[in-house]
Design a protein around this motif. Structure first.
Motif, PDB file in Angstrom:
ATOM      1  N   ILE A 160       0.852  -1.178   0.000  1.00  0.00           N
ATOM      2  CA  ILE A 160       0.000   0.000   0.000  1.00  0.00           C
ATOM      3  C   ILE A 160       0.894   1.236   0.000  1.00  0.00           C
ATOM      4  CG2 ILE A 160      -1.876  -1.168   1.220  1.00  0.00           C
ATOM      5  CD1 ILE A 160      -1.047   0.746   3.633  1.00  0.00           C
ATOM      6  N   GLY A 161       0.304   2.356  -0.446  1.00  0.00           N
ATOM      7  CA  GLY A 161       1.012   3.626  -0.461  1.00  0.00           C
ATOM      8  C   GLY A 161       0.171   4.712   0.186  1.00  0.00           C
ATOM      9  N   LEU A 162       0.708   5.906   0.196  1.00  0.00           N
ATOM     10  CA  LEU A 162       0.031   7.094   0.723  1.00  0.00           C
ATOM     11  C   LEU A 162       0.403   8.253  -0.180  1.00  0.00           C
ATOM     12  CD1 LEU A 162      -1.549   8.544   3.079  1.00  0.00           C
ATOM     13  CD2 LEU A 162       0.690   8.873   4.176  1.00  0.00           C
ATOM     14  N   ASP A 163      -0.611   8.934  -0.758  1.00  0.00           N
ATOM     15  CA  ASP A 163      -0.261  10.000  -1.691  1.00  0.00           C
ATOM     16  C   ASP A 163      -1.230  11.174  -1.597  1.00  0.00           C
ATOM     17  OD1 ASP A 163      -2.524   9.184  -3.097  1.00  0.00           O
ATOM     18  OD2 ASP A 163      -1.404   8.094  -4.620  1.00  0.00           O
ATOM     19  N   ASN A 164      -1.253  12.001  -2.611  1.00  0.00           N
ATOM     20  CA  ASN A 164      -1.954  13.270  -2.696  1.00  0.00           C
ATOM     21  C   ASN A 164      -1.191  14.328  -1.903  1.00  0.00           C
ATOM     22  OD1 ASN A 164      -4.348  15.349  -2.443  1.00  0.00           O
ATOM     23  ND2 ASN A 164      -5.017  13.839  -3.961  1.00  0.00           N
ATOM     24  N   ASN A 165      -1.795  15.494  -1.724  1.00  0.00           N
ATOM     25  CA  ASN A 165      -1.119  16.653  -1.147  1.00  0.00           C
ATOM     26  C   ASN A 165      -0.716  16.384   0.301  1.00  0.00           C
ATOM     27  OD1 ASN A 165      -0.281  19.206  -0.314  1.00  0.00           O
ATOM     28  ND2 ASN A 165      -1.855  20.262  -1.495  1.00  0.00           N
ATOM     29  N   GLU A 166       0.579  16.441   0.591  1.00  0.00           N
ATOM     30  CA  GLU A 166       1.074  16.062   1.912  1.00  0.00           C
ATOM     31  C   GLU A 166       0.580  16.974   3.033  1.00  0.00           C
ATOM     32  OE1 GLU A 166       5.554  17.950   1.812  1.00  0.00           O
ATOM     33  OE2 GLU A 166       5.038  16.370   0.395  1.00  0.00           O
ATOM     34  N   VAL A 167       0.137  18.191   2.715  1.00  0.00           N
ATOM     35  CA  VAL A 167      -0.338  19.089   3.769  1.00  0.00           C
ATOM     36  C   VAL A 167      -1.742  18.722   4.235  1.00  0.00           C
ATOM     37  CG1 VAL A 167       1.066  20.970   2.874  1.00  0.00           C
ATOM     38  CG2 VAL A 167      -1.337  20.818   2.203  1.00  0.00           C
ATOM     39  N   LEU A 168      -2.403  17.807   3.531  1.00  0.00           N
ATOM     40  CA  LEU A 168      -3.787  17.465   3.851  1.00  0.00           C
ATOM     41  C   LEU A 168      -3.920  16.278   4.792  1.00  0.00           C
ATOM     42  CD1 LEU A 168      -5.435  17.931   0.342  1.00  0.00           C
ATOM     43  CD2 LEU A 168      -5.297  19.567   2.238  1.00  0.00           C
ATOM     44  N   GLY A 169      -2.835  15.596   5.061  1.00  0.00           N
ATOM     45  CA  GLY A 169      -2.917  14.441   5.957  1.00  0.00           C
ATOM     46  C   GLY A 169      -1.538  14.026   6.406  1.00  0.00           C
ATOM     47  N   GLN A 170      -1.207  14.295   7.643  1.00  0.00           N
ATOM     48  CA  GLN A 170       0.116  14.003   8.156  1.00  0.00           C
ATOM     49  C   GLN A 170       0.289  12.498   8.408  1.00  0.00           C
ATOM     50  OE1 GLN A 170       2.670  16.398   8.425  1.00  0.00           O
ATOM     51  NE2 GLN A 170       1.116  17.369   7.150  1.00  0.00           N
ATOM     52  N   PRO A 171       1.510  11.994   8.332  1.00  0.00           N
ATOM     53  CA  PRO A 171       1.749  10.553   8.482  1.00  0.00           C
ATOM     54  C   PRO A 171       1.178   9.951   9.757  1.00  0.00           C
ATOM     55  CG  PRO A 171       3.704  11.618   7.623  1.00  0.00           C
ATOM     56  CD  PRO A 171       2.744  12.721   7.973  1.00  0.00           C
ATOM     57  N   ALA A 183       0.951  -6.073   8.929  1.00  0.00           N
ATOM     58  CA  ALA A 183       0.617  -7.310   9.633  1.00  0.00           C
ATOM     59  C   ALA A 183       0.069  -8.370   8.683  1.00  0.00           C
ATOM     60  CB  ALA A 183      -0.401  -7.025  10.736  1.00  0.00           C
ATOM     61  N   HIS A 184      -0.425  -7.932   7.548  1.00  0.00           N
ATOM     62  CA  HIS A 184      -0.960  -8.862   6.554  1.00  0.00           C
ATOM     63  C   HIS A 184       0.005  -9.061   5.386  1.00  0.00           C
ATOM     64  CE1 HIS A 184      -5.068  -9.757   8.004  1.00  0.00           C
ATOM     65  NE2 HIS A 184      -4.854  -8.671   8.729  1.00  0.00           N
ATOM     66  N   GLY A 185       1.278  -8.761   5.605  1.00  0.00           N
ATOM     67  CA  GLY A 185       2.307  -9.081   4.630  1.00  0.00           C
ATOM     68  C   GLY A 185       2.432  -8.129   3.467  1.00  0.00           C
ATOM     69  N   LEU A 186       1.850  -6.945   3.581  1.00  0.00           N
ATOM     70  CA  LEU A 186       1.941  -5.962   2.510  1.00  0.00           C
ATOM     71  C   LEU A 186       3.132  -5.033   2.735  1.00  0.00           C
ATOM     72  CD1 LEU A 186      -1.860  -5.149   2.377  1.00  0.00           C
ATOM     73  CD2 LEU A 186      -0.546  -6.146   0.485  1.00  0.00           C
ATOM     74  N   HIS A 187       3.833  -4.709   1.661  1.00  0.00           N
ATOM     75  CA  HIS A 187       4.905  -3.719   1.729  1.00  0.00           C
ATOM     76  C   HIS A 187       4.295  -2.326   1.919  1.00  0.00           C
ATOM     77  CE1 HIS A 187       8.024  -6.568   0.516  1.00  0.00           C
ATOM     78  NE2 HIS A 187       7.187  -7.025  -0.402  1.00  0.00           N
ATOM     79  N   VAL A 188       5.094  -1.394   2.435  1.00  0.00           N
ATOM     80  CA  VAL A 188       4.569  -0.056   2.710  1.00  0.00           C
ATOM     81  C   VAL A 188       5.553   1.011   2.241  1.00  0.00           C
ATOM     82  CG1 VAL A 188       3.070  -0.713   4.624  1.00  0.00           C
ATOM     83  CG2 VAL A 188       5.460  -0.182   5.090  1.00  0.00           C
ATOM     84  N   SER A 189       4.998   2.005   1.550  1.00  0.00           N
ATOM     85  CA  SER A 189       5.774   3.188   1.165  1.00  0.00           C
ATOM     86  C   SER A 189       4.845   4.388   1.277  1.00  0.00           C
ATOM     87  CB  SER A 189       6.320   3.067  -0.262  1.00  0.00           C
ATOM     88  OG  SER A 189       5.274   3.187  -1.220  1.00  0.00           O
ATOM     89  N   ALA A 190       5.408   5.586   1.166  1.00  0.00           N
ATOM     90  CA  ALA A 190       4.576   6.789   1.260  1.00  0.00           C
ATOM     91  C   ALA A 190       5.189   7.917   0.455  1.00  0.00           C
ATOM     92  CB  ALA A 190       4.420   7.223   2.720  1.00  0.00           C
TER      93      ALA A 190
END
Length: 339
Positions: A160-171, A183-190
């Motif tokens: 899974i990833g995390l995208d769109n405007n970074e000012v709209l949702g902090q990590p 926990a379900h074996g998925l890789h993570v990036s942002a």
């Protein structure tokens, strides 16, 4: 052989490409017409002419609104993979935002997986999927998306990833969602530090425990963080053309390379920026005055940063080494910045 030809023949990966942003303009307007969707005031000549990041996101939302039927998603990805295979991309990892479309996730996933299987059979390119949280929609929607991914697990979905405007949702808002995915074996990036926020970049690394940083150009403004990330060897999935628009200084990528960070080169949004992986490599090569050996090192970094199985990595690395050994002595360096 000149540098352009060397890059074109070099086996490559692309670890940062958004499917909706790989839609050729003629196909986009055909799909919109078939679905009765107006893209006005945009035309085929103007839809991909963004002037800044906010404008780019607004236009991307319009593009996404044109897609509604499973065959739209299947056709789009198959054509995108055809174009990538034509640039000698052997493997790619592709972002998409399920919440940006009206089609239910299971149907969208099935369409994308059909396209991936067909493209591998026809062009030899392998692709994997990374559903991405749209941080503009909030943490609850992000968690719901992750649960959907878990509920409908498929071998082609690797992270899974995390995208769109970074000012709209902090990590920090997405810690639970990322923990659940991991926990379900998925890789993570942002997507983090894409524009100017070094705190947001640091939080993405520390709070979300990401394996890769998508973009991350703000690192050049924080020497301590740069030193730490150089030592950790965490990969950055950098993209020259989009960096010019979003960050305002593609030179950030050259600073990252000169600082010894683990930088890979990718396309991000090939339709919006009229680019492909070969052009992105060439722009970096010219800016850094790289020759064949340095360009091959970039390709190798991409393979090593990928989520491929180790045996597959070794095979592709061997291909890159063999190609470089056969051709690098014949490469001449020319200027192509204006091409």
């Amino acid at each position: 052989m000149d540098l352009r030809a060397f890059i074109a023949g070099l086996p490559k990966v692309d670890l940062h490409c958004h499917i909706a942003d790989a839609l050729p303009v003629a196909m986009l307007f055909d799909i919109a017409r078939a679905n009765g969707v107006s893209l006005a005031p945009y035309t085929q000549q103007t839809i991909y002419q963004s002037v800044d990041f906010e404008d780019y996101l607004e236009r991307l939302a319009v593009v996404c609104s044109a897609l509604s039927r499973p065959e739209d998603f299947r056709q789009l990805l198959f054509e995108a993979l055809r174009n990538m295979a034509g640039c000698n991309v052997r493997y790619c990892e592709l972002f998409f935002n399920p919440d940006d479309h009206s089609l239910a996730y299971p149907a969208m996933l099935e369409a994308y997986c059909d396209a991936i299987d067909a493209a591998e059979a026809n062009f030899g390119i392998r692709a994997r999927l990374i559903p991405s949280i749209n941080r503009a929609l909030g943490a609850a929607r992000g968690m719901a998306m992750v649960e959907d991914v878990i509920r409908h697990r498929h071998a082609h979905v690797i992270g899974i990833g995390l995208d769109n405007n970074e000012v709209l949702g902090q990590p920090g808002q997405y810690v639970e969602a990322f923990d659940r995915a991991r926990a379900h074996g998925l890789h993570v990036s942002a997507h983090a530090g894409e524009r100017f926020d070094t705190v947001e970049l640091r939080d993405a690394v520390d709070l979300l425990d990401i394996q890769r940083i998508d973009h991350g150009y703000a690192v050049v403004d924080d020497p301590n963080l740069m030193s730490r990330l150089r030592e950790s060897r965490i990969p950055f999935t950098a993209c020259w053309s989009s960096c010019e628009l979003v960050n305002g200084r593609a030179s950030a990528i050259t600073e990252m390379l000169r600082a010894g960070l683990n930088v890979t080169i990718n396309t991000d949004a090939p339709a919006s920026f009229s680019t492909d992986i070969n052009r992105e490599y060439l722009l970096v090569a010219e800016a850094m005055e790289f020759g064949a050996a340095e360009i091959s090192a970039i390709a190798r970094a991409g393979v090593l940063a990928s989520y491929m199985q180790e045996d597959d990595k070794r095979m592709l690395l061997a291909e890159i080494s063999a190609y470089t050994a056969q051709t690098s002595g014949r490469v001449e360096h020319h200027q192509y910045i204006s091409a």
